[in-house]
Design a protein around this motif. Sequence first.
Motif, short mmCIF file in Angstrom:
data_model
loop_
_atom_site.label_atom_id
_atom_site.label_comp_id
_atom_site.label_asym_id
_atom_site.label_seq_id
_atom_site.Cartn_x
_atom_site.Cartn_y
_atom_site.Cartn_z
N ASN A 1 32.70 41.22 32.85
CA ASN A 1 34.07 40.70 32.83
C ASN A 1 35.00 41.78 33.40
OD1 ASN A 1 34.85 42.49 30.58
ND2 ASN A 1 33.57 41.12 29.34
N SER A 2 36.29 41.50 33.40
CA SER A 2 37.25 42.40 34.04
C SER A 2 37.38 43.73 33.32
CB SER A 2 38.62 41.72 34.12
OG SER A 2 39.09 41.38 32.83
N ARG A 3 36.90 43.83 32.11
CA ARG A 3 37.01 45.08 31.35
C ARG A 3 35.78 45.96 31.48
NH1 ARG A 3 39.98 43.87 26.73
NH2 ARG A 3 39.57 45.98 25.97
N GLU B 1 28.61 47.07 34.95
CA GLU B 1 28.36 45.78 35.59
C GLU B 1 27.03 45.79 36.34
OE1 GLU B 1 30.36 42.79 38.91
OE2 GLU B 1 31.64 44.11 37.73
N GLU C 1 36.46 33.10 34.68
CA GLU C 1 36.94 33.42 36.02
C GLU C 1 35.84 34.07 36.87
OE1 GLU C 1 38.72 36.50 33.11
OE2 GLU C 1 38.39 34.33 33.22
N GLN C 2 34.82 34.66 36.23
CA GLN C 2 33.71 35.23 36.99
C GLN C 2 32.97 34.15 37.79
OE1 GLN C 2 32.74 38.49 37.18
NE2 GLN C 2 34.48 39.13 35.94
#
Length: 554
Positions: free
Chosen positions: A100-102, A108, A128-129
């Motif tokens: 995720n964005s965090r 990742e 959103e991924q």
Amino acid sequence: MTARGTGPAPDAGRLREIARECFGIEEFREGQLEAVAAAAGGRDVLAVMPTGHGKSAIYQVPGVALPGTAVVVSPLIALQHDQVEALGEHLGPGRAVAVNSRVGARQERAAWAAYDDGTADFLFLAPEQLAREETVERLAARPPCLFVVDEAHCISSWGHDFRPDYLVLGETVERLGHPPVLALTATASPHTRAEITERLGLRDPLVLVHSFDRPNIELRVVRHHEAADKRRAVLDEVARAGGPGLLYVATRKETEQYAAALAERGLRAEAYHAGRRQSDREAVHARFHDGALDVVVATTAFGMGIDKPDVRFVVHADVPDSLDSYYQEIGRAGRDGAPALAVLHYRSEDLGLQQYFAGGAPAEEDVAAVFRAVRRHGPVRVRGLGERTGLGRRAVARALHLLEHSGGVLTRREGATAAPGTTPAKAVAAALAEAESQHAIDKSRIEMMRGYAETDGCRRDWLLNYFGEETSGWCGNCDNCREEGSAAEAAERAAATPHGWEIGTPVTHREWGPGQVMGAEPDRITVLFDAVGYKELSLRLVEEHEGLLVRDGA
């Protein structure tokens, strides 16, 4: 820790063994084993169960039992990390990962490596991924054994927390070859359940709906005529209750104002809204969870993912937009089973704000631009439509949803295509008509919220009927049912209510089309219509006008 399963679908004995050895679950709760077995056997599942009933176990047990990796889509990044940590403790390090964005670049890469080589049982993704083509392609190269959609009501525009990012999930499921889909939510009305099923493309799903009743929560409504009087009453109510509790308000400015006023009265109160920095919001969340705050004053931005069992009250200073929202928010009280309180401070004038927010149709030119791009470039995906139309993701998603629902656009595994023989003028007109229908439904939900606030009958009866659940008509734990003589009045009302209009009875209206009965009184019934939402109908008029409303099969 048990090794990952292989071979044929695991039987009930094997599922119980995994639940016990991996997660410490000695006995499945009502509905859990049925859902677990269906998912492990390859069947789609929609489970509507209250928080605390064990929704996580429904995907965790088959996720371990099945060969491969389960993908879990969740909008709550903080909760993803909590779940990854918890699964690591149960199963061992590296068996659950998140993207995720965090997550940093190194984490990742490690997460995708664990997915690619099969060492991870669970991959958590933010929705959103899945709007990123490279993510879907990577999953398609090694399709998951299970596709889990947490907070599944977010895919429904009927639901109280609609998120456009969820609209890509149905397309993603098909591109992955339709692995078993497990949709989970704590609250969903019949219309929301139908929309979840449709938008995720669930095939013959097992649908489990646990009772919506939370009998330990006392329901009250306090009516006001003046805004200033309401504000004073809300402050007095929260100050008396002490805490821990939640106060929901309509605007960000009011969160700050109410929090300051409560702090002046000696309470440890903090404001929470989407305009605050992420670090500030996380700090408020942590302090409330740890008992360092008495009250959080919040907009609806504060909610999903709260797992604090001893919240003693939820007070609303403003009327929510629907009973879906209200039920979800008051459901954060009393999760430990001890007595809790839910109070709505209500001015009928406040409903005008919700009518305004119900909105209307999107711009005609936006819908036309999306349809032209689909017809010219289809099959095309949401991301490609954004690039070709210059519209934002939310505008594209809304227009595409309307075009799909009205039949102008077809969605296949390869992407969206224009329906054969559909002209731009016809497609746009049908999409805008669909938007008007949805607007009518939104307005009807606001009227159901009004009905809850203004009823002189059992409030729990009204609330549960909204979700399609039969009740006795008297709960004994709402302000109306605590009135002297209320039980006798409820019995008389039930005796006077005609038979044949039970909840769930399918009907067809001459003008509004198909629907189902959601509640009955001696003189009227409430029907949820597919096209226009909730409507109250006089039984006298139904009887006098033959064919106005027909019970299907009658």
